[in-house]
Design a protein around this motif. Structure first.
Motif, PDB file in Angstrom:
ATOM      1  N   THR A  83       4.200 -10.544 -16.880  1.00  0.00           N
ATOM      2  CA  THR A  83       5.093 -10.202 -15.771  1.00  0.00           C
ATOM      3  C   THR A  83       4.431  -9.135 -14.923  1.00  0.00           C
ATOM      4  N   PRO A  84       3.925  -9.471 -13.730  1.00  0.00           N
ATOM      5  CA  PRO A  84       3.245  -8.471 -12.910  1.00  0.00           C
ATOM      6  C   PRO A  84       4.192  -7.398 -12.403  1.00  0.00           C
ATOM      7  N   LEU A  85       3.688  -6.185 -12.322  1.00  0.00           N
ATOM      8  CA  LEU A  85       4.425  -5.048 -11.779  1.00  0.00           C
ATOM      9  C   LEU A  85       3.639  -4.525 -10.583  1.00  0.00           C
ATOM     10  N   ALA A  86       4.329  -4.241  -9.493  1.00  0.00           N
ATOM     11  CA  ALA A  86       3.631  -3.905  -8.250  1.00  0.00           C
ATOM     12  C   ALA A  86       4.061  -2.543  -7.714  1.00  0.00           C
ATOM     13  N   GLY A  87       3.180  -1.965  -6.889  1.00  0.00           N
ATOM     14  CA  GLY A  87       3.515  -0.765  -6.138  1.00  0.00           C
ATOM     15  C   GLY A  87       3.288   0.543  -6.864  1.00  0.00           C
ATOM     16  N   ASP A  88       3.011   1.575  -6.057  1.00  0.00           N
ATOM     17  CA  ASP A  88       2.796   2.912  -6.632  1.00  0.00           C
ATOM     18  C   ASP A  88       4.009   3.812  -6.456  1.00  0.00           C
ATOM     19  N   ARG A  89       5.094   3.265  -5.873  1.00  0.00           N
ATOM     20  CA  ARG A  89       6.338   4.009  -5.629  1.00  0.00           C
ATOM     21  C   ARG A  89       6.117   5.195  -4.689  1.00  0.00           C
ATOM     22  N   ALA A  90       5.071   5.098  -3.868  1.00  0.00           N
ATOM     23  CA  ALA A  90       4.787   6.187  -2.939  1.00  0.00           C
ATOM     24  C   ALA A  90       4.326   5.660  -1.584  1.00  0.00           C
ATOM     25  N   LYS A 125      -7.906 -10.784  -0.166  1.00  0.00           N
ATOM     26  CA  LYS A 125      -6.601 -10.349  -0.673  1.00  0.00           C
ATOM     27  C   LYS A 125      -6.738  -9.184  -1.644  1.00  0.00           C
ATOM     28  N   HIS A 126      -7.724  -9.272  -2.535  1.00  0.00           N
ATOM     29  CA  HIS A 126      -7.918  -8.231  -3.556  1.00  0.00           C
ATOM     30  C   HIS A 126      -8.962  -7.189  -3.150  1.00  0.00           C
ATOM     31  N   ASN A 127      -9.385  -7.233  -1.892  1.00  0.00           N
ATOM     32  CA  ASN A 127     -10.342  -6.260  -1.352  1.00  0.00           C
ATOM     33  C   ASN A 127     -11.602  -6.171  -2.201  1.00  0.00           C
ATOM     34  N   PHE A 128     -12.040  -7.328  -2.717  1.00  0.00           N
ATOM     35  CA  PHE A 128     -13.282  -7.415  -3.496  1.00  0.00           C
ATOM     36  C   PHE A 128     -13.261  -6.491  -4.729  1.00  0.00           C
ATOM     37  N   GLY A 129     -12.061  -6.180  -5.210  1.00  0.00           N
ATOM     38  CA  GLY A 129     -11.940  -5.351  -6.409  1.00  0.00           C
ATOM     39  C   GLY A 129     -12.093  -3.860  -6.170  1.00  0.00           C
ATOM     40  N   SER A 130     -12.161  -3.437  -4.908  1.00  0.00           N
ATOM     41  CA  SER A 130     -12.309  -2.005  -4.601  1.00  0.00           C
ATOM     42  C   SER A 130     -10.948  -1.426  -4.221  1.00  0.00           C
ATOM     43  N   ALA A 131     -10.400  -0.633  -5.116  1.00  0.00           N
ATOM     44  CA  ALA A 131      -9.038  -0.137  -4.950  1.00  0.00           C
ATOM     45  C   ALA A 131      -8.956   1.092  -4.048  1.00  0.00           C
ATOM     46  N   LYS A 132      -7.814   1.237  -3.405  1.00  0.00           N
ATOM     47  CA  LYS A 132      -7.479   2.408  -2.608  1.00  0.00           C
ATOM     48  C   LYS A 132      -6.621   3.336  -3.473  1.00  0.00           C
ATOM     49  N   PRO A 133      -6.268   4.516  -2.976  1.00  0.00           N
ATOM     50  CA  PRO A 133      -5.502   5.457  -3.813  1.00  0.00           C
ATOM     51  C   PRO A 133      -4.236   4.861  -4.409  1.00  0.00           C
ATOM     52  N   GLU A 134      -3.540   4.020  -3.633  1.00  0.00           N
ATOM     53  CA  GLU A 134      -2.300   3.436  -4.150  1.00  0.00           C
ATOM     54  C   GLU A 134      -2.554   2.537  -5.348  1.00  0.00           C
ATOM     55  N   GLY A 135      -3.773   1.964  -5.450  1.00  0.00           N
ATOM     56  CA  GLY A 135      -4.104   1.156  -6.620  1.00  0.00           C
ATOM     57  C   GLY A 135      -4.193   2.006  -7.868  1.00  0.00           C
ATOM     58  N   TYR A 136      -4.827   3.162  -7.753  1.00  0.00           N
ATOM     59  CA  TYR A 136      -4.960   4.051  -8.908  1.00  0.00           C
ATOM     60  C   TYR A 136      -3.645   4.741  -9.233  1.00  0.00           C
ATOM     61  N   ARG A 137      -2.818   4.957  -8.225  1.00  0.00           N
ATOM     62  CA  ARG A 137      -1.481   5.524  -8.499  1.00  0.00           C
ATOM     63  C   ARG A 137      -0.594   4.484  -9.172  1.00  0.00           C
ATOM     64  N   GLY A 172      -6.123  10.620  -0.337  1.00  0.00           N
ATOM     65  CA  GLY A 172      -6.376  11.292  -1.613  1.00  0.00           C
ATOM     66  C   GLY A 172      -7.024  10.443  -2.672  1.00  0.00           C
ATOM     67  N   GLN A 173      -8.110   9.745  -2.314  1.00  0.00           N
ATOM     68  CA  GLN A 173      -8.779   8.845  -3.261  1.00  0.00           C
ATOM     69  C   GLN A 173      -9.234   9.573  -4.530  1.00  0.00           C
ATOM     70  N   ALA A 174      -9.915  10.707  -4.366  1.00  0.00           N
ATOM     71  CA  ALA A 174     -10.456  11.421  -5.530  1.00  0.00           C
ATOM     72  C   ALA A 174      -9.332  11.880  -6.457  1.00  0.00           C
ATOM     73  N   GLU A 175      -8.271  12.411  -5.872  1.00  0.00           N
ATOM     74  CA  GLU A 175      -7.139  12.879  -6.693  1.00  0.00           C
ATOM     75  C   GLU A 175      -6.480  11.720  -7.437  1.00  0.00           C
ATOM     76  N   ALA A 176      -6.340  10.579  -6.760  1.00  0.00           N
ATOM     77  CA  ALA A 176      -5.703   9.422  -7.388  1.00  0.00           C
ATOM     78  C   ALA A 176      -6.524   8.922  -8.572  1.00  0.00           C
TER      79      ALA A 176
END
Length: 318
Positions: A83-90, A125-137, A172-176
């Motif tokens: 069951t996929p879960l989405a979003g960083d709630r931010a 769609k998946h940005n070639f596997g390179s995540a943005k801060p919201e991905g790490y959050r 805030g990539q580094a912080e995430a």
């Protein structure tokens, strides 16, 4: 049609000859079974010889092979009732990081990974596997959720690195990334990570600060991509093969340096030649290392995990 890497050209020529002979037989020509068998044997021996002595740069090419099984292929094959879960709630949902709940070998698990995509549409769609801060959050949120409910965490890492765009830095990539690493280290549940392709920079470590770190035989794991390192060190991305050699980024090197815990052998010629077997073998190894961790209490897991990564630092200083 199979995609061949540059160093596989002799193998491609032999397999092309085999296919041409088979077409001759199918078209009602002479029986060439004996010749096909001879060429097949020759091709298999050449494939084995080639893959037994790959250079680090060639390993990097195999790790990036477009037909190599990606994160979602592992989830689909190994995790039931996902069951996929989405979003960083931010801010937003980042589809470079996929995650959700499911069942692995009868146990509830939280599964996370970086997904590169398999064709042009899904890669975008998946940005070639390179995540943005919201991905790490998002990753941090799901890791903390798993800890709250006592659910083991399994991750599949395949990324060249975190997204380097200005908007990612502004958010805030580094912080995430740091918070995701912190969440992994503080999780009171077992965490097992597998490098299935590329493990690039902090973008990979964010999902790989685990109790047990596995690597596929032809995957790579390094502080920066060979091209990126070459651009910094030699001001020339063409020096990537030299950088790959210097970085000690292969599974063999990292196991010897005690930076990963086990190497999962790949089918002859790489995971892309037999994706189903590669995925199955990874599932078996993940279960093998996860089982003993299921009976360990949270405080002990956190303490051991902390000591594991501190020891890596001591080893590096020494």
């Amino acid at each position: 049609m199979r995609h061949f890497l540059d160093f596989e050209k002799p193998i491609a020529e032999l397999e092309g000859q085999i296919e041409e002979l088979r077409r001759t037989t199918d078209a009602g020509g002479i029986d060439v079974a004996e010749e096909v068998g001879r060429l097949q044997d020759k091709a298999e021996k050449l494939l084995a010889a080639t893959y037994s002595k790959l250079s680090p740069w060639q390993k990097a090419q195999v790790a990036r092979h477009p037909e190599r099984p990606k994160c979602l292929a592992y989830i689909e094959a190994l995790v039931e009732e996902f069951t996929p879960l989405a979003g960083d709630r931010a801010f937003a949902d980042d589809e470079a990081v996929v995650g959700g709940l499911g069942r692995f070998r009868g146990h509830s698990v939280m599964v996370l990974g970086t997904e590169k995509g398999t064709d042009t549409e899904t890669r975008i769609k998946h940005n070639f596997g390179s995540a943005k801060p919201e991905g790490y959050r998002k990753a941090r949120r799901l890791i903390e959720l798993a800890g709250r409910f006592g659910i083991p965490i399994i991750t599949f890492v395949d990324t060249a690195g975190a997204f380097p765009g200005i908007e990612a830095e502004a958010r805030g990539q580094a912080e995430a990334i740091a918070r995701s690493i912190e969440a992994c280290l503080e999780a009171p549940v077992p965490v097992v990570a597998t490098i299935i392709g590329e493990g690039g920079s902090g973008g990979a470590i964010a999902l790989a600060a685990a109790d047990r770190i596995l690597m596929l035989e032809h995957s790579i794991y390094s502080v920066i991509s060979p091209e990126g390192g070459a651009s910094i060190l030699w001001r020339d991305a063409a020096q990537a093969p030299q950088a790959a050699e210097a970085f000690k980024l292969t599974a063999e090197d990292l196991l010897r340096l005690n930076l990963v815990d086990a190497v999962v052998p790949e089918p002859l010629g790489g995971a892309h030649r037999d994706p189903a077997k590669a995925v199955s073998d990874v599932g078996q190894k993940v279960w093998e290392v996860l089982q003993p961790l299921l009976s360990v209490d949270g405080a002990t897991l956190k303490s051991r995990r902390r000591e594991k990564f501190l020891e890596m630092g001591r080893h590096g200083v020494g």
